[in-house]
Design a protein around this motif. Sequence first.
Motif: not given
Length: 266
Positions: A211-222
């Motif tokens: 979840d930590e990695v996914l959060d970081a990914a979508f934060r940058v995407i958004d």
Amino acid sequence: MSIQRRPVAVVTGASSGLGRGFAIRLAARGYDLVVVARRRARLEELALELRAEHGVAVLPLSCDLARPGAPARIAQQLADSDIRVDALVNCAGFGTAGHFAAEDPDRVEQEIAVDVTAPTLLARLLLPDLMRSPHGLLLMVSSTASHQPVPSLAVYAACKAYVTSLSAAIWQETRGSGLRVLALCPGPTDTEFFEAAGSDRFKVGRVAGVDEVLDAAFRVIDESDAPVVTVGLRNRVQALAAKIAPLRVSLALSERATGGKVPVSA
């Protein structure tokens, strides 16, 4: 199968770990899914879960990306099903560890096929659809290992360096098209990766949660248009240090981090 009412995402490596996580997050955002992995039973379970929880359409594609022609077969299946792709998440991958002279050549060939050839060709084959979509997203899962050569993980680090470089180049080439391109570089993550690799040499530093990695990914995407994101402050500092340190110093530190020299006969 008709899944054109909503944007469609193709996720490779979707049977577990980050790939499964991306599929779940994208379904929650309203994407229909094409999930790709070798393990058919796991894909069917994931499809049932996503349909029930999010009301999305899910097409499971059981495919071994190490086999020659696999990307072309996936693209053809999508075309035959009249599926136009809006997002591609290239997450499938694995690593080998040990002294390069002792690596199994067949396993190395499979590693390059899955980590380099498959994501490259899938990205190329699906890029026209991605660039036409108002939701266009190309996400390539790379690694912090891509930031420097890593003795004892030589092939894996080289493969991921290729992925990061390719992603950044595509990002530049497609600027202004509306396509979002991102290379995601997590460090060690709590997935089945280590079990598949059969080695703890990949556990360099802290192991992050999915979840930590996914959060970081979508934060940058958004919120950003960065071409590359390295997950975790410590990993970002180490990546910067690897860029500015003399190569011999970087190599020595990487070798120490992965457990030192390995006998050629290992």
